[in-house]
Design a protein around this motif. Sequence first.
Motif, PDB file in Angstrom:
ATOM      1  N   SER A  58      -3.939   7.919   1.206  1.00 57.91           N
ATOM      2  CA  SER A  58      -3.811   6.710   2.021  1.00 57.91           C
ATOM      3  C   SER A  58      -2.322   6.450   2.277  1.00 57.91           C
ATOM      4  O   SER A  58      -1.459   6.923   1.531  1.00 57.91           O
ATOM      5  CB  SER A  58      -4.436   5.524   1.287  1.00 57.91           C
ATOM      6  OG  SER A  58      -3.629   5.179   0.169  1.00 57.91           O
ATOM      7  N   PRO A  59      -2.010   5.682   3.311  1.00 55.17           N
ATOM      8  CA  PRO A  59      -0.601   5.349   3.564  1.00 55.17           C
ATOM      9  C   PRO A  59       0.067   4.665   2.364  1.00 55.17           C
ATOM     10  O   PRO A  59       1.236   4.930   2.076  1.00 55.17           O
ATOM     11  CB  PRO A  59      -0.673   4.410   4.774  1.00 55.17           C
ATOM     12  CG  PRO A  59      -1.928   4.797   5.475  1.00 55.17           C
ATOM     13  CD  PRO A  59      -2.882   5.199   4.381  1.00 55.17           C
ATOM     14  N   GLU A  60      -0.685   3.826   1.659  1.00 56.19           N
ATOM     15  CA  GLU A  60      -0.135   3.158   0.478  1.00 56.19           C
ATOM     16  C   GLU A  60       0.209   4.171  -0.616  1.00 56.19           C
ATOM     17  O   GLU A  60       1.248   4.075  -1.259  1.00 56.19           O
ATOM     18  CB  GLU A  60      -1.130   2.114  -0.069  1.00 56.19           C
ATOM     19  CG  GLU A  60      -1.408   0.968   0.856  1.00 56.19           C
ATOM     20  CD  GLU A  60      -2.467   1.301   1.920  1.00 56.19           C
ATOM     21  OE1 GLU A  60      -3.224   2.281   1.763  1.00 56.19           O
ATOM     22  OE2 GLU A  60      -2.519   0.573   2.922  1.00 56.19           O
ATOM     23  N   ASP A  61      -0.696   5.130  -0.829  1.00 59.60           N
ATOM     24  CA  ASP A  61      -0.442   6.162  -1.829  1.00 59.60           C
ATOM     25  C   ASP A  61       0.732   7.055  -1.419  1.00 59.60           C
ATOM     26  O   ASP A  61       1.555   7.443  -2.247  1.00 59.60           O
ATOM     27  CB  ASP A  61      -1.684   7.017  -2.063  1.00 59.60           C
ATOM     28  CG  ASP A  61      -2.780   6.257  -2.780  1.00 59.60           C
ATOM     29  OD1 ASP A  61      -2.474   5.243  -3.455  1.00 59.60           O
ATOM     30  OD2 ASP A  61      -3.955   6.661  -2.661  1.00 59.60           O
TER      31      ASP A  61
ATOM     32  N   TYR B 207       8.485   6.955  -5.543  1.00 64.06           N
ATOM     33  CA  TYR B 207       8.398   6.936  -7.009  1.00 64.06           C
ATOM     34  C   TYR B 207       9.781   7.281  -7.573  1.00 64.06           C
ATOM     35  O   TYR B 207      10.370   8.303  -7.213  1.00 64.06           O
ATOM     36  CB  TYR B 207       7.338   7.929  -7.497  1.00 64.06           C
ATOM     37  CG  TYR B 207       6.982   7.746  -8.941  1.00 64.06           C
ATOM     38  CD1 TYR B 207       6.143   6.702  -9.327  1.00 64.06           C
ATOM     39  CD2 TYR B 207       7.488   8.581  -9.919  1.00 64.06           C
ATOM     40  CE1 TYR B 207       5.808   6.513 -10.652  1.00 64.06           C
ATOM     41  CE2 TYR B 207       7.158   8.401 -11.251  1.00 64.06           C
ATOM     42  CZ  TYR B 207       6.326   7.370 -11.612  1.00 64.06           C
ATOM     43  OH  TYR B 207       6.002   7.178 -12.923  1.00 64.06           O
ATOM     44  N   PRO B 208      10.325   6.454  -8.454  1.00 58.34           N
ATOM     45  CA  PRO B 208      11.731   6.605  -8.852  1.00 58.34           C
ATOM     46  C   PRO B 208      12.022   7.704  -9.878  1.00 58.34           C
ATOM     47  O   PRO B 208      13.160   8.130 -10.000  1.00 58.34           O
ATOM     48  CB  PRO B 208      12.068   5.229  -9.429  1.00 58.34           C
ATOM     49  CG  PRO B 208      10.763   4.729  -9.964  1.00 58.34           C
ATOM     50  CD  PRO B 208       9.710   5.258  -9.023  1.00 58.34           C
ATOM     51  N   ASP B 209      11.021   8.163 -10.611  1.00 55.02           N
ATOM     52  CA  ASP B 209      11.263   9.113 -11.696  1.00 55.02           C
ATOM     53  C   ASP B 209      10.824  10.514 -11.308  1.00 55.02           C
ATOM     54  O   ASP B 209       9.933  10.698 -10.478  1.00 55.02           O
ATOM     55  CB  ASP B 209      10.491   8.691 -12.956  1.00 55.02           C
ATOM     56  CG  ASP B 209      10.917   7.312 -13.445  1.00 55.02           C
ATOM     57  OD1 ASP B 209      12.117   6.989 -13.364  1.00 55.02           O
ATOM     58  OD2 ASP B 209      10.032   6.555 -13.885  1.00 55.02           O
TER      59      ASP B 209
ATOM     60  N   LEU C  43      -5.667  18.831  -4.339  1.00 51.49           N
ATOM     61  CA  LEU C  43      -5.279  17.429  -4.502  1.00 51.49           C
ATOM     62  C   LEU C  43      -3.897  17.296  -5.130  1.00 51.49           C
ATOM     63  O   LEU C  43      -3.071  16.502  -4.678  1.00 51.49           O
ATOM     64  CB  LEU C  43      -6.320  16.689  -5.347  1.00 51.49           C
ATOM     65  CG  LEU C  43      -7.715  16.573  -4.743  1.00 51.49           C
ATOM     66  CD1 LEU C  43      -8.679  15.956  -5.743  1.00 51.49           C
ATOM     67  CD2 LEU C  43      -7.682  15.794  -3.451  1.00 51.49           C
ATOM     68  N   LEU C  44      -3.648  18.096  -6.163  1.00 55.45           N
ATOM     69  CA  LEU C  44      -2.330  18.061  -6.789  1.00 55.45           C
ATOM     70  C   LEU C  44      -1.249  18.550  -5.831  1.00 55.45           C
ATOM     71  O   LEU C  44      -0.123  18.036  -5.837  1.00 55.45           O
ATOM     72  CB  LEU C  44      -2.328  18.902  -8.070  1.00 55.45           C
ATOM     73  CG  LEU C  44      -3.156  18.348  -9.227  1.00 55.45           C
ATOM     74  CD1 LEU C  44      -3.157  19.318 -10.395  1.00 55.45           C
ATOM     75  CD2 LEU C  44      -2.649  16.976  -9.651  1.00 55.45           C
ATOM     76  N   ALA C  45      -1.592  19.535  -5.008  1.00 61.05           N
ATOM     77  CA  ALA C  45      -0.623  20.024  -4.021  1.00 61.05           C
ATOM     78  C   ALA C  45      -0.271  18.920  -3.028  1.00 61.05           C
ATOM     79  O   ALA C  45       0.893  18.760  -2.643  1.00 61.05           O
ATOM     80  CB  ALA C  45      -1.180  21.248  -3.292  1.00 61.05           C
ATOM     81  N   ARG C  46      -1.258  18.136  -2.611  1.00 59.21           N
ATOM     82  CA  ARG C  46      -1.001  17.007  -1.710  1.00 59.21           C
ATOM     83  C   ARG C  46      -0.120  15.949  -2.382  1.00 59.21           C
ATOM     84  O   ARG C  46       0.795  15.401  -1.764  1.00 59.21           O
ATOM     85  CB  ARG C  46      -2.302  16.358  -1.260  1.00 59.21           C
ATOM     86  CG  ARG C  46      -2.983  17.050  -0.143  1.00 59.21           C
ATOM     87  CD  ARG C  46      -2.195  16.900   1.146  1.00 59.21           C
ATOM     88  NE  ARG C  46      -2.960  17.485   2.230  1.00 59.21           N
ATOM     89  CZ  ARG C  46      -2.460  17.826   3.386  1.00 59.21           C
ATOM     90  NH1 ARG C  46      -1.189  17.628   3.633  1.00 59.21           N
ATOM     91  NH2 ARG C  46      -3.208  18.359   4.307  1.00 59.21           N
ATOM     92  N   LEU C  47      -0.380  15.668  -3.647  1.00 59.59           N
ATOM     93  CA  LEU C  47       0.446  14.693  -4.368  1.00 59.59           C
ATOM     94  C   LEU C  47       1.887  15.174  -4.458  1.00 59.59           C
ATOM     95  O   LEU C  47       2.825  14.416  -4.199  1.00 59.59           O
ATOM     96  CB  LEU C  47      -0.100  14.453  -5.776  1.00 59.59           C
ATOM     97  CG  LEU C  47      -1.406  13.696  -5.913  1.00 59.59           C
ATOM     98  CD1 LEU C  47      -1.801  13.596  -7.371  1.00 59.59           C
ATOM     99  CD2 LEU C  47      -1.317  12.335  -5.275  1.00 59.59           C
ATOM    100  N   ALA C  48       2.058  16.423  -4.837  1.00 58.61           N
ATOM    101  CA  ALA C  48       3.404  16.980  -4.980  1.00 58.61           C
ATOM    102  C   ALA C  48       4.127  17.006  -3.637  1.00 58.61           C
ATOM    103  O   ALA C  48       5.339  16.790  -3.567  1.00 58.61           O
ATOM    104  CB  ALA C  48       3.337  18.381  -5.582  1.00 58.61           C
ATOM    105  N   GLU C  49       3.388  17.255  -2.580  1.00 60.26           N
ATOM    106  CA  GLU C  49       3.958  17.264  -1.236  1.00 60.26           C
ATOM    107  C   GLU C  49       4.429  15.864  -0.835  1.00 60.26           C
ATOM    108  O   GLU C  49       5.462  15.710  -0.177  1.00 60.26           O
ATOM    109  CB  GLU C  49       2.903  17.774  -0.265  1.00 60.26           C
ATOM    110  CG  GLU C  49       3.318  17.785   1.180  1.00 60.26           C
ATOM    111  CD  GLU C  49       2.160  18.187   2.069  1.00 60.26           C
ATOM    112  OE1 GLU C  49       2.267  19.226   2.716  1.00 60.26           O
ATOM    113  OE2 GLU C  49       1.141  17.444   2.102  1.00 60.26           O
ATOM    114  N   ALA C  50       3.676  14.850  -1.225  1.00 56.77           N
ATOM    115  CA  ALA C  50       4.011  13.475  -0.855  1.00 56.77           C
ATOM    116  C   ALA C  50       5.188  12.929  -1.646  1.00 56.77           C
ATOM    117  O   ALA C  50       5.940  12.094  -1.146  1.00 56.77           O
ATOM    118  CB  ALA C  50       2.795  12.571  -1.056  1.00 56.77           C
TER     119      ALA C  50
END
Length: 145
Positions: free
Chosen positions: A53-56, A63-65, A86-93
Amino acid sequence: MIDLDLDPIITKIIPLKQKSLAVTAGLSFAEYLTAYPEAAPILRRRWHEARLSPEDQLFFATYPDWLHLMVVVEAESPDTFILLPLLARLAEAGTRLSLRILTTDDDLTSLAGLVEEVDLLDEDADLDFPLLLVFDEEWDVSAQW
């Protein structure tokens, strides 16, 4: 001719001086797709289907750390096909997120030295894979799932 008798040689494991080497030895998502071409079409399709989502997206982008995600997978497990994209998308974001992947067939000795709660080297251990380990910027385990 020199006769090399290897019996008296004692093998010694050199302690890991840089914790980051244990984690960065894993494959990136793109490298994993290349290394496992039979799984690549499904993983690519799942990656294209995965949405944040745009918020995520904003949360991970700001994310500061630093967080380093290390996932140990069984290459043929159905859960691998769900979790990795899913993890690849998180890492990309995330601008401060990295993702590395190891399989249960890889040498996990270096990684096992960083994780006290889980015995990665015990073949009889009842471990569930995929195993996600989250390392902070000091390369200490901050979470596992």
